[in-house]
Write a protein that holds these residues in place. Structure first.
Motif, PDB file in Angstrom:
ATOM      1  N   ASP A  71       0.842  -1.205   0.000  1.00  0.00           N
ATOM      2  CA  ASP A  71       0.000   0.000   0.000  1.00  0.00           C
ATOM      3  C   ASP A  71       0.875   1.251   0.000  1.00  0.00           C
ATOM      4  O   ASP A  71       0.611   2.215  -0.725  1.00  0.00           O
ATOM      5  N   LEU A  72       1.925   1.238   0.799  1.00  0.00           N
ATOM      6  CA  LEU A  72       2.851   2.362   0.862  1.00  0.00           C
ATOM      7  C   LEU A  72       3.533   2.579  -0.493  1.00  0.00           C
ATOM      8  O   LEU A  72       3.595   3.694  -1.008  1.00  0.00           O
ATOM      9  N   PHE A  73       4.019   1.492  -1.098  1.00  0.00           N
ATOM     10  CA  PHE A  73       4.687   1.567  -2.401  1.00  0.00           C
ATOM     11  C   PHE A  73       3.755   2.117  -3.472  1.00  0.00           C
ATOM     12  O   PHE A  73       4.096   3.043  -4.201  1.00  0.00           O
ATOM     13  N   VAL A 105       7.494   9.521   6.143  1.00  0.00           N
ATOM     14  CA  VAL A 105       6.202   8.838   6.302  1.00  0.00           C
ATOM     15  C   VAL A 105       6.401   7.326   6.315  1.00  0.00           C
ATOM     16  O   VAL A 105       5.839   6.625   7.167  1.00  0.00           O
ATOM     17  N   GLY A 106       7.195   6.808   5.390  1.00  0.00           N
ATOM     18  CA  GLY A 106       7.451   5.365   5.369  1.00  0.00           C
ATOM     19  C   GLY A 106       8.079   4.883   6.661  1.00  0.00           C
ATOM     20  O   GLY A 106       7.698   3.843   7.214  1.00  0.00           O
ATOM     21  N   SER A 107       9.032   5.653   7.164  1.00  0.00           N
ATOM     22  CA  SER A 107       9.712   5.304   8.408  1.00  0.00           C
ATOM     23  C   SER A 107       8.753   5.360   9.593  1.00  0.00           C
ATOM     24  O   SER A 107       8.835   4.539  10.513  1.00  0.00           O
ATOM     25  N   ARG A 108       7.847   6.301   9.578  1.00  0.00           N
ATOM     26  CA  ARG A 108       6.884   6.465  10.673  1.00  0.00           C
ATOM     27  C   ARG A 108       6.058   5.202  10.866  1.00  0.00           C
ATOM     28  O   ARG A 108       5.776   4.790  11.989  1.00  0.00           O
ATOM     29  N   SER A 162       9.097   3.398   0.399  1.00  0.00           N
ATOM     30  CA  SER A 162       8.607   4.714  -0.031  1.00  0.00           C
ATOM     31  C   SER A 162       9.512   5.313  -1.102  1.00  0.00           C
ATOM     32  O   SER A 162       9.021   5.865  -2.095  1.00  0.00           O
ATOM     33  N   VAL A 163      10.817   5.209  -0.905  1.00  0.00           N
ATOM     34  CA  VAL A 163      11.762   5.713  -1.906  1.00  0.00           C
ATOM     35  C   VAL A 163      11.607   4.947  -3.218  1.00  0.00           C
ATOM     36  O   VAL A 163      11.590   5.548  -4.297  1.00  0.00           O
ATOM     37  N   ALA A 164      11.470   3.634  -3.118  1.00  0.00           N
ATOM     38  CA  ALA A 164      11.281   2.828  -4.328  1.00  0.00           C
ATOM     39  C   ALA A 164      10.017   3.267  -5.066  1.00  0.00           C
ATOM     40  O   ALA A 164      10.014   3.389  -6.303  1.00  0.00           O
ATOM     41  N   GLY A 165       8.954   3.517  -4.322  1.00  0.00           N
ATOM     42  CA  GLY A 165       7.711   3.984  -4.938  1.00  0.00           C
ATOM     43  C   GLY A 165       7.873   5.333  -5.619  1.00  0.00           C
ATOM     44  O   GLY A 165       7.316   5.573  -6.696  1.00  0.00           O
ATOM     45  N   MET A 166       8.657   6.210  -5.010  1.00  0.00           N
ATOM     46  CA  MET A 166       8.877   7.539  -5.596  1.00  0.00           C
ATOM     47  C   MET A 166       9.735   7.472  -6.854  1.00  0.00           C
ATOM     48  O   MET A 166       9.675   8.364  -7.692  1.00  0.00           O
TER      49      MET A 166
END
Length: 191
Positions: free
Chosen positions: A15-17, A73-76, A86-90
């Motif tokens: 979901d995050l990705f 946000v991902g880390s949170r 999150s970085v991969a998704g971005m």
């Protein structure tokens, strides 16, 4: 920072990705407007005040602010794994899209229609940025400095960058530092 169990949060790393991938591919000309709408209004992973605070931190860190915010946000929610996802998704789909667009631009970039279309997209991106800034003004109600001082600092920042052409780093260090010191002093005086 812990998250209350009642607060909406990403259901999984997938979901995050997917969320950050969709944000990144929408964000041509700047992803701020999309991030605020998605993270605050739609998904409610952050409150508006949290978004403003974390965006401010993300802007002061090295690298693109949107990427920094995605890491935060991902880390949170998922720690180091969330930050990486999150970085991969971005990066994943946007990198592919940009490579394809670069090839298309190399072939069609001198076409007047393409040039005018890009100018039009620039105007839309500026409008989205201004609209998001106006929506985020509501978070100033809870700022320790109060709305008048915040508006003065914002106006001075705008004047310094847009009108006087000062380097952004000097404005951030000078006026951002002043805002930090004023806030520190104000909060220190409270019980």
């Amino acid at each position: 920072m812990t998250t209350p169990s009642a607060r909406p949060q990403p259901e999984s790393l997938k979901d995050l990705f997917v969320s950050f991938t969709l944000l990144a591919i929408q964000g041509f000309g700047g992803v701020l407007a999309y991030m605020e709408r998605e993270l605050v209004e739609r998904k409610k992973w952050l409150t508006r005040a949290e978004f403003v605070e974390e965006w401010a931190v993300a802007r002061t860190m090295p690298g693109p602010p949107a990427l920094n915010l995605s890491i935060m946000v991902g880390s949170r929610y998922f720690g180091l794994r969330g930050a990486i996802v999150s970085v991969a998704g971005m990066f994943f789909l946007p990198s592919f899209t940009i490579a394809v667009m670069a090839l298309a631009y190399a072939k069609f970039g001198t076409d007047p229609h393409v040039i005018n279309a890009l100018r039009g997209m620039g105007a839309v991106a500026a409008g989205l940025f201004i609209a998001t800034g106006l929506k985020l003004l509501t978070a100033l109600k809870t700022n320790p400095l109060g709305v008048p001082v915040c508006l003065i600092l914002a106006s001075l920042s705008f004047a310094g960058v847009a009108l006087l052409h000062w380097r952004l780093v000097y404005v951030m260090l000078g006026l951002g530092g002043l805002g930090y010191v004023l806030t520190f002093l104000k909060l220190r005086g409270k019980p």
